[in-house]
Enzyme design. Structure first.
Site, PDB file in Angstrom:
ATOM      1  N   GLU A 468       1.127  -1.348   0.089  1.00 31.46           N
ATOM      2  CA  GLU A 468       0.060  -0.083  -0.222  1.00 31.46           C
ATOM      3  C   GLU A 468       0.285   1.741   0.051  1.00 31.46           C
ATOM      4  O   GLU A 468       0.658   2.251   0.985  1.00 31.46           O
ATOM      5  CB  GLU A 468      -0.915  -0.290   0.968  1.00 31.46           C
ATOM      6  CG  GLU A 468      -1.561  -1.102   2.028  1.00 31.46           C
ATOM      7  CD  GLU A 468      -2.959  -1.032   2.481  1.00 31.46           C
ATOM      8  OE1 GLU A 468      -3.239  -0.991   3.306  1.00 31.46           O
ATOM      9  OE2 GLU A 468      -3.793  -2.255   1.935  1.00 31.46           O
ATOM     10  N   GLU A 550      -3.806  -9.223  -0.166  1.00 30.26           N
ATOM     11  CA  GLU A 550      -4.444  -8.502   0.953  1.00 30.26           C
ATOM     12  C   GLU A 550      -6.295  -8.447   1.189  1.00 30.26           C
ATOM     13  O   GLU A 550      -6.871  -7.438   0.264  1.00 30.26           O
ATOM     14  CB  GLU A 550      -3.970  -7.353   1.571  1.00 30.26           C
ATOM     15  CG  GLU A 550      -4.038  -7.528   3.695  1.00 30.26           C
ATOM     16  CD  GLU A 550      -3.693  -6.278   3.805  1.00 30.26           C
ATOM     17  OE1 GLU A 550      -2.270  -5.757   3.466  1.00 30.26           O
ATOM     18  OE2 GLU A 550      -3.833  -4.742   4.319  1.00 30.26           O
TER      19      GLU A 550
END
Ligand SMILES: *[C@@H]1O[C@H](CO)[C@@H](O)[C@H](O)[C@H]1NC(C)=O
Ligand SMILES: *[C@@H]1O[C@H](CO)[C@@H](O)[C@H](O)[C@H]1NC(C)=O
Ligand SMILES: *[C@@H]1O[C@H](CO)[C@@H](O)[C@H](O)[C@H]1NC(C)=O
Ligand SMILES: *[C@@H]1O[C@H](CO)[C@@H](O)[C@H](O)[C@H]1NC(C)=O
Ligand SMILES: *[C@@H]1O[C@H](CO)[C@@H](O)[C@H](O)[C@H]1NC(C)=O
Length: 857
Positions: A468, A550
């Site tokens: 991220e 994820e």
């Protein structure tokens, strides 16, 4: 369980065995430690930097860094000196995490970092004894640190040797020039800023530390690289690179011989006859240089390494022997454990290991070990992976940093796949003092050393170079992705490189540069949105494999049920009407509530099944962890785990198990059935089962038989009226009875029930002792919250206690702790060097106590 443990431990012993000319000695014992909340020495990374940067020289491709001339900083600091009297400092053994003992609510540390006092400067000191024979023999003496949190700087006998800022990476320093015969004073400074992490980082010398003594001409650090470019049932080609380092003043001619043996998991050693031998190479290594030699051999009828349970995690050991000048005695013997296997990333079929599809049934996990904090312990880590495997998981993602090296040994042994991840940020910060501060100087050496350390592990199937990332959608982020990908490829061309992207779309440069498309949440669609991004990535990159790096992020606290229950299959958590208890800081365990970006497991499964080319998922998270207590920042640990921080299974465990182990007959009912305040009220009943049909009974009265439809992953009877008694489910698969389960209304708490996961402990092994509050029938009292006190007799210590409640602010070492939803845990260690019987007892006011006997030798 015990057998596995022994093999993990004994394989480290191999290198330390006196029969080899290489010695690797643990430096874990006998340290003195002091923590300072304000800077005690006026040192800082900025002042030390020019002297620390050269420690990375083996891992940079450009011009080597040279330390400045003149006296290095710290030379005048008393803590580095032999003369300093440290007897008033705390005595500690490593691995040591100074912050985990608390107390909670440390000044300046928020919920994100776990409210524990991880900040400050820590100094560690100990004596290191070097035999005069080692000095006379001119041995090279190295310090190997598996991880030090963070900005470590090391002095030997008052001399600054070097350091390494990234707290999660392993590193080596050469002590040789400063070492002397007899006692040496080793001093290590670590420095943790506030706002340095999004989760609990731990603090101090929290992993193992080793002293390596070896001939100055030796196999270099991470000096072997083994690949298996072609594998069939009949034969496998094994390629080997050996890097020989010569620290002598003169050049040296060296014979390099490597033999392959089967690895015996029971003994942790090579076993049987030589399986294959690499052709001998003779090289001349110039003074002060390194030289690599390549060779190749064939293993006939190879025993392949593959993920359990469909394949077996067979391992081999390559034993490399260096000898010189025709002398018969070896000057170095170096062992490399490896596996023979192939990995293919197929855009349509997913991950193929040895040609077989391995659908990724993975979880993401942080590095901490619950109430043990960051202090690494093999048994605690093994327990984490074993429970995940019991659930049917075959993969882990080391979110978001290099793991302890032993994690990869355990994954190799258990047959779990690993997505090995290194960074949580690059140039753009997530917190003020995170890795972005040193990314420019350190990303290259951190990435190279990480890959060189881990690339012989068959469990590692891909490298993740970021999570991220702030700049994931920009051109600058794309350029960094390419740079990191190219570094990774130059260290290991056999594995793919990925980045976990939560917002970068298919048209970003990042997406075009990575080998594997890793999507965080966006694939399944954020929150309650069902328009996920799998198909847009699929049409843009039809030849790239896609996985959910994820997924889910669903939240819950074990044993907590909040009414009403959403009728949807995924909801955003809120107050009492949306799964949350804002005063108790608990989230409902119907396993349907997630933060704004997250989704229930059911919604994720649907998205995965509708896009069958997706290679699987890494669920956020397998285990709860310290810090990041979304949605309740005032708590101290996460709600994301499938397993709570103490190691008790949440209901979700059985939802994943029902999908990931479809052949295991299972039927798990929720909620519990003891609701004196809900008689006559609608109380939804959900069942997680691998069956295709199920019928629910309340006191033998059918509540209806349900068939699981397409894209349905649970049986739910949402209109059940609560009556005390028996709640029973009977399930069917292909029309045949499959699994049944009954939950009873329980009576008053009468006693404690104690269970230990082992009865034998020694050395670094631990016993995980669970206590349940039960009624007269032995059923757990589901909402019990009695205060339990643990006591120990005999040569053992209660290291910590926990109950899995993210809002419990009792410090972890406390031997008194409230039960949470009926359960509490104590972690017990044997005292060093002691033997005999250890009795662990638990007591609580008004209840009959319980005790368990352990044996240590
Ligand atoms: C190399 O030479 C230096 C300077 O003469 C000496 O101090 C050192 O011990 C030598 N190293 C080895 C490994 O022979
Ligand atoms: C030796 O092997 C490494 C790693 O596979 C490779 O990069 C290098 O080109 C090889 N060198 C030679 C001389 O074949
Ligand atoms: C929230 O928790 C408190 C304390 O356990 C409890 O008294 C209350 O009933 C809970 N509220 C809901 C909506 O479950
Ligand atoms: C079950 O409950 C839902 C929501 O409360 C309601 O719409 C539905 O009619 C009920 N079904 C039955 C069979 O009672
Ligand atoms: C009670 O302890 C026994 C023995 O350790 C164990 O087998 C059993 O599962 C425990 N029961 C509960 C409810 O924890």
């Amino acid at each position: 369980m015990l057998r596995l443990l022994q093999l993990v431990r004994s394989c480290w012993m191999v290198a330390a065995a006196p029969a080899t000319p290489r010695e690797r000695v643990s430096l874990n014992a006998g340290w003195r430690f002091s923590r300072f909340t304000s800077n005690p020495d006026s040192l800082s990374y900025d002042k030390l930097k020019q002297w620390v940067l050269p420690s990375a020289n083996d891992f940079i491709s450009g011009t080597k860094r040279q330390p400045p001339s003149g006296t290095p900083p710290g030379t005048d600091v008393s803590y580095v000196k032999d003369s300093f009297d440290d007897s008033a400092w705390e005595q500690v053994n490593l691995p040591h995490d100074w912050a985990v003992k608390g107390p909670f609510n440390a000044p300046g540390i928020g919920g994100g970092m776990g409210r524990l006092p991880s900040n400050g400067v820590g100094w560690y000191r100990r004596k290191v004894t070097v035999a005069s024979s080692d000095i006379e023999a001119g041995k090279s003496i190295f310090l190997d640190i598996d991880g030090a949190m963070s900005y470590a700087a090391v002095w030997l006998n008052g001399n600054l040797v070097g350091g390494w800022p990234y707290g999660y990476n392993s590193f080596r320093l050469d002590l040789t020039q400063y070492a002397k015969s007899g006692d040496n004073t080793l001093a290590i400074r670590v420095d943790n800023a506030l706002d340095s992490s999004r989760w609990y980082p731990g603090a101090g010398l929290y992993r193992n530390i080793w002293l390596v003594k070896v001939d100055p001409t030796h196999v270099g650090q991470y000096g072997t690289y083994i690949t298996t470019p072609s594998v069939s049932a009949q034969s496998a080609t094994v390629d080997l690179v050996v890097e020989v380092e010569n620290k002598r003043n003169g050049s040296r001619k060296v014979d390099v011989v490597t033999e392959i043996f089967a690895y015996d998991p029971a003994s942790g050693k090579a076993t049987g006859n030589v399986v294959a031998t690499f052709p001998k190479s003779t090289i001349t290594v110039a003074a002060g240089t390194k030289l690599s030699v390549n060779s190749s051999t064939t293993v006939l009828n190879p025993q392949l390494w593959g993920p359990a349970p469909s394949q077996k995690p067979n391992l081999y050991i390559a034993v490399t022997t260096l000898s010189s000048d025709g002398a018969s005695a070896a000057i170095d013997v170096y062992e490399t454990r490896f596996g023979i296997r192939t990995v293919v990333y197929d855009a349509t079929k997913g991950v193929l290991v040895n040609g077989q599809r391995s659908y990724i049934q993975g979880t993401c996990n942080h590095h901490d070990l619950g109430s043990l904090g960051a202090a690494f312990n093999v048994r605690a880590a093994e327990r984490q992976l074993q429970m995940l495997q019991e659930m049917g998981s075959n993969a882990i993602r080391t979110s978001h940093n290099p793991p302890a090296p032993e994690i990869l040994d355990i994954a190799d042994h258990l047959g779990m796949l690993v997505l090995d991840e290194i960074f949580d940020c690059w140039n753009t910060q997530k917190t003020k003092n995170d890795y972005h501060l040193i990314f420019p100087d350190w990303h290259e050496p951190d990435l190279r050393s990480f890959i060189r350390r881990d690339r012989n592990h068959p469990s590692v199937i891909a490298w993740s170079v970021g999570n991220e990332i702030g700049e994931q959608s920009s051109a600058a982020g794309g350029a960094t992705t390419k740079e990191l990908r190219d570094i990774a490829r130059s260290e290991d061309p056999t594995r793919g490189v990925t980045v976990a992207m939560n917002s970068a779309g298919p048209n970003t440069q990042m997406a075009s540069v990575v080998d594997i498309i890793g999507l965080n949440y966006q694939g399944e669609g954020l929150g309650t949105s069902t328009s996920g991004s799998f198909s847009s990535f699929r049409s843009k990159f039809p030849n790239k494999m896609i996985w959910s790096s994820e997924s889910s992020s669903v939240l819950s606290t074990r044993g907590t049920y909040i009414f009403p229950v959403t009728s949807g299959n995924s909801a955003t958590v809120g107050g009492a009407s949306a799964g949350g208890n804002n005063s108790a800081l608990q989230v409902s365990s119907y396993e349907l509530y997630a933060p704004s970006w997250g989704s229930s497991p059911d919604k994720v499964f649907t998205a995965q099944d509708k896009n069958s080319y997706v290679a699987g998922e890494y669920v956020w998270t397998g285990w709860d962890y310290i810090g990041e207590p979304t949605p309740y920042d005032s708590a101290r640990s996460s709600y994301f785990g499938i397993i709570d921080m103490a190691g008790f299974k949440k209901d979700r465990f059985y939802l994943y198990q029902s999908r990931w182990r479809p052949d295991l007959p299972s039927a798990h009912i929720l909620p519990h059935w003891t609701w004196p305040d809900r008689v006559g009220q609608v109380t939804p009943v959900h069942v997680f089962s691998s069956a295709s049909e199920a019928e629910l009974f309340v006191n033998d009265k059918s509540q209806g038989r349900l068939k699981r439809g397409q894209y349905e992953y649970r049986f739910r009877w949402d209109n059940v009226t609560y009556q005390p008694g028996d709640l029973k489910v009977v399930t069917y698969k292909n029309g045949v009875e499959w699994a049944t389960s009954t939950t009873r209304t329980v009576g008053d708490a009468t006693k404690l029930n104690i269970t230990s996961d082992t009865t034998i402990i020694s050395g670094d092994t631990l016993a995980f002792v669970s206590v349940a509050v039960v009624d007269k029938n032995g059923d757990i009292v589901p909402r019990a919250s009695n205060s339990v006190t643990f006591k120990i007799d005999g040569p053992g210590t209660i290291v910590s206690t926990d109950n899995g409640n993210p809002a419990d602010m009792t410090a972890f070492p406390s031997t008194t702790r409230k039960v949470f939803s009926g359960l509490v845990l104590a972690i017990v260690r044997a005292n060093a060097g002691a033997s005999g019987e250890i009795t662990v007892s638990a007591s609580a006011d008004g209840l009959t106590g319980a005790q368990v006997m352990l044996q240590t030798s």
